[in-house]
Design an enzyme around this catalytic site. Structure first.
Site, PDB file in Angstrom:
ATOM      1  N   GLU A 102      37.167  24.324  43.669  1.00  0.00           N
ATOM      2  CA  GLU A 102      38.474  24.662  43.314  1.00  0.00           C
ATOM      3  C   GLU A 102      38.915  26.075  43.961  1.00  0.00           C
ATOM      4  O   GLU A 102      40.020  26.264  44.153  1.00  0.00           O
ATOM      5  CB  GLU A 102      38.314  25.029  41.753  1.00  0.00           C
ATOM      6  CG  GLU A 102      39.435  25.962  41.153  1.00  0.00           C
ATOM      7  CD  GLU A 102      40.399  24.816  40.606  1.00  0.00           C
ATOM      8  OE1 GLU A 102      40.180  23.532  40.742  1.00  0.00           O
ATOM      9  OE2 GLU A 102      41.623  25.394  39.935  1.00  0.00           O
ATOM     10  N   ASP A 103      37.874  26.919  44.166  1.00  0.00           N
ATOM     11  CA  ASP A 103      38.130  28.051  44.790  1.00  0.00           C
ATOM     12  C   ASP A 103      37.786  28.445  46.344  1.00  0.00           C
ATOM     13  O   ASP A 103      38.378  29.706  46.790  1.00  0.00           O
ATOM     14  CB  ASP A 103      37.467  29.497  43.961  1.00  0.00           C
ATOM     15  CG  ASP A 103      37.811  29.289  42.449  1.00  0.00           C
ATOM     16  OD1 ASP A 103      39.034  28.917  42.225  1.00  0.00           O
ATOM     17  OD2 ASP A 103      37.128  29.843  41.638  1.00  0.00           O
TER      18      ASP A 103
END
Ligand code: MN
Length: 752
Positions: A102-103
């Site tokens: 996600e990051d």
């Protein structure tokens, strides 16, 4: 948070193997592995170590609000997954990497090559449901959970999310007050009830206490201080209460643990609020838990109950047997409240270690017991019931991979979408914006003009997906289109559109009646409704209403009908159009010239259709479409032609009654080269390719030519009228039998 965006690097196993860990990190990994070994069935150490390394490397430079390096967050989450949820090592590995995809620039594919499919699958799932959690539209926990489960195909994905949230609220103090309040209330509203439904009581209690502490620190501190003050007295009381019981259990060689369970702070607070009682009164309801170690059974729980009630007086109506009848979330325990000699009430819970594990860790505890079971069912309650069944009937030998069985295909038939106001609407899969509009309100459906899904304009017939936020743009007047019937799946929309179409027909028919009455007035003709009804049916209208409708929508000329009615009034009967030339012949003349001739031609009042003798003109009545093999009769019309009806035809029966002298016998010739029109009605379950399969039967097996096919499908059912050329009754029957064998077809019959 800062991030090194340029680090679009693809990591290899070798790189991770060779990456060095500092002393502090080595200690962290050691701690995590120890938790894994303590709580999990098997541990892939290499994967966990490499996941820790990849998490650290990929989050390099990023920090949390506290100023801590970011990778310590996934590390803490992994610890919760290992210890409190105790699922499996795959979940721990995925927890370490839950924010990586996600990051950071690391891809799911990269994760897959290093850690394998199952880890990648879980991380993908966590990333995917991130959107659902970020979805500010969700309001009720139950609906939220449904949506969540319908998106996450693996229950472990949801559990990792629980652990993630737990660590986030443990470290909430570093955020702004506004953010704290927002996250705390969301956790109390959504996560805590969800954790409860999953049976994750320990996590639920921690959610509640942490959030309560943030939302109302004064009340929290008050209760916490009181608990501390009372601690010593409480421990002493429990000791005294349990001494005789422990002695008895010792005699039986029972292996057990006693917990003087202090209720968690939030639940004490809630009880104080609900019952409007001071802390002391709530608190003084002592609760003691007796946990029997493995391999004690539920029968042993009953023995403990018996010993306790030997010493103390039970309050009968406070007794609960959650062992025989577990709670929906799988909770099992015996509960009883007893009174001591000094009048103190004590609640006692008795359960086995396994029951306690399930009570604390919920469903996750199942994995540890490795029980097999059937695949997930259609509703959450069935799902929970199934879990309960699994609990009640342990099948330790089942080789089935329990996690695989848990693959959630719950709610496959439903989708969850939102109104602009955040209300959740449940629709069947395949539902469109039109369904949505009718679901909100029939008036919105009727006035729907266009739709916006997630802020974008879309056609009304667009199918909706889980999580869509839908807005319907309405017009000030009714805008319903009868064609929408093909674009809706909900019962509500179908019913409303049908109703509308019927209403529309009625309006047209009323209009048609008005036109008709004006025409009668103008022509100065009067006719009773009864006569008109009879006439209209002879003219081929289905009903008087149908006649008015056809006048109203101008598909049938009002003058044409008027002329027929006027003729009828002057003659007293309605004649078929083709006989109009003969209408001046009197009955006697008719007898001599035509009827007699026809009788002579037809051998002994018997016509052989298609035979050599028939030098007489005949037609097949289109009210019943007789085909060779049918029982038929002939009717000599005024021009001398013979009209052939099936004997059972309603019109034929009427004619035989009223004009029996004009009826003649008719037989089919033995062989016929002609083709006749026949019709078949087919009813079945609607499915893709059904029409294809039907036409296949016709063309391949019988070389039958189809004249027309008229199909109606409605809420999963299919109704078709096939009109085709056959060479006789047997041929038609053969086709009917063959069609009956097409998968999905329920009824086939001859249609008149
Ligand atoms: Mn996280």
């Amino acid at each position: 948070m800062t991030m090194d965006v340029d680090r679009g690097q693809y990591w290899t196993v070798d790189e991770l193997d060779q990456a060095e860990l500092c002393t502090a990190d080595q200690a962290r990994v050691k701690e995590l592995l120890a938790l894994c070994h303590a709580h999990l069935e098997s541990v892939n150490e290499k994967n966990i170590v490499n996941a820790f390394k990849l998490s650290k490397l990929s989050h390099e430079g990023a920090t949390r609000a506290s100023g801590e390096p970011f990778y310590l967050h996934p590390f803490e989450v992994a610890k919760i997954v290992a210890e409190d949820l105790a699922i499996d090592d795959v979940s721990v590995t995925a927890a370490l990497l839950h924010d990586t995809v996600e990051d950071t620039s690391v891809t799911v594919e990269n994760v897959r090559t290093i850690f394998g499919d199952s880890v990648a699958h879980l991380i993908d799932g966590v990333t995917k449901i991130e959107g659902v959690f970020a979805n500010r539209h969700a309001k009720q926990a139950e609906a939220f959970m449904k949506m969540l489960l319908s998106m996450a195909d693996d229950i472990r994905v949801v559990l990792i999310k629980f652990a993630d949230r737990l660590h986030n609220i443990r470290t909430l103090q570093h955020l702004s007050r506004e953010k704290q309040l927002k996250i705390a209330s969301e956790t109390l509203d959504l996560y805590a009830p969800l954790a409860h439904r999953f049976g994750l009581f320990k996590i639920k209690n921690e959610y509640e206490d942490l959030c309560f502490k943030l939302l109302d620190p004064n009340s929290y501190n008050f209760i916490a201080r009181k608990l501390k003050e009372k601690k010593e007295a409480r421990e002493q009381f429990i000791g005294e209460f349990m001494t005789p019981v422990e002695t008895e259990l010792g005699k039986l060689n029972f292996d057990f643990e006693i917990k003087g369970r202090p209720k968690h702070i939030y639940s004490i607070y809630r009880k104080m609020q609900q019952q409007q009682k001071p802390f002391e009164e709530i608190y003084d309801l002592f609760a003691i838990r007796i946990i029997l170690e493995d391999p004690h059974t539920k029968e042993d729980c009953w023995r403990v109950y018996s010993i306790i009630t030997d010493w103390y007086t039970p309050i009968p109506k406070r007794f609960r047997d959650f062992i025989s009848v577990p709670k929906a979330n799988g909770y099992q325990s015996l509960h009883t409240t007893v009174i001591t000699k000094t009048g103190q009430r004590v609640e006692v819970q008795i359960r086995t270690r396994r029951m306690d594990e399930i009570a604390e860790r919920g469903l996750a505890a199942h994995w540890r017991y490795k029980e097999g079971g059937a695949a997930g069912s259609a509703t959450l309650d069935k799902f929970v019931n199934w879990v309960r069944d699994v609990l009640d009937t342990p099948r330790p030998d089942a080789a089935t991979d329990f996690v695989k069985d848990f693959q959630l295909n719950l709610y496959q038939d439903e989708i969850y979408v939102f109104t602009p106001g955040g209300d959740l609407i449940t629709l069947p899969r395949g539902a469109t914006c039109i369904d949505f509009a009718f679901e909100i309100h029939s008036e919105i459906g009727e006035r729907a003009m266009s739709a916006k899904v997630n802020g974008k304009m879309v056609p009304l017939r667009q199918k909706l997906k889980i999580g869509d936020q839908v807005e319907i743009v309405t017009s000030s007047k009714v805008n319903l289109n009868p064609d929408w019937i093909d674009d809706v799946v909900t019962h509500k929309a179908i019913a409303r559109i049908r109703q509308f179409v019927r209403h529309q027909r009625r309006v047209i028919a009323d209009n048609g009646r008005e036109i008709w009455e004006k025409r009668l007035d103008k022509g100065k003709v009067e006719i009773s409704d009864q006569d008109l009804m009879k006439l209209s049916s002879q003219m081929g209208f289905k009903s008087l209403q149908d006649m008015f409708y056809q006048i109203g929508n101008e598909s049938y000329s009002v003058d044409k009908i008027f002329k027929k009615v006027r003729d009828y009034k002057s003659r007293g009967r309605l004649e078929e159009e083709e006989t109009s030339l003969l209408q001046n012949l009197d009955e006697q003349e008719f007898q001599q010239t035509y009827l007699t001739k026809a009788r002579e031609t037809v051998d002994k009042r018997s016509l052989v259709i298609d035979g050599d003798l028939s030098n007489i003109r005949y037609h097949f009545a289109n009210c019943c479409n007789p085909i060779p093999g049918d029982e038929v009769m002939g009717f000599i019309s005024r021009n001398g032609d013979v009209k052939i009806h099936r004997s059972a035809c309603k019109n034929a029966i009427h004619l035989m009654n009223t004009d029996s002298e004009r009826v003649i016998e008719v037989h089919w010739a033995a062989a016929s080269a002609s083709q006749f029109l026949g019709a078949i009605k087919v009813i079945g379950e609607d499915r893709v390719g059904l029409v294809n399969d039907i036409t296949d039967v016709l063309s391949k097996s019988f070389k039958t030519n189809m004249k027309s096919i008229n199909v109606n499908s409605d809420s999963g059912m299919f109704e078709g009228i096939l009109t085709l050329y056959v060479n006789g009754r047997d041929h038609l029957q053969e086709i009917i039998d063959k069609l009956a064998r097409v998968p999905g077809v329920k009824t086939t019959m001859r249609y008149e």
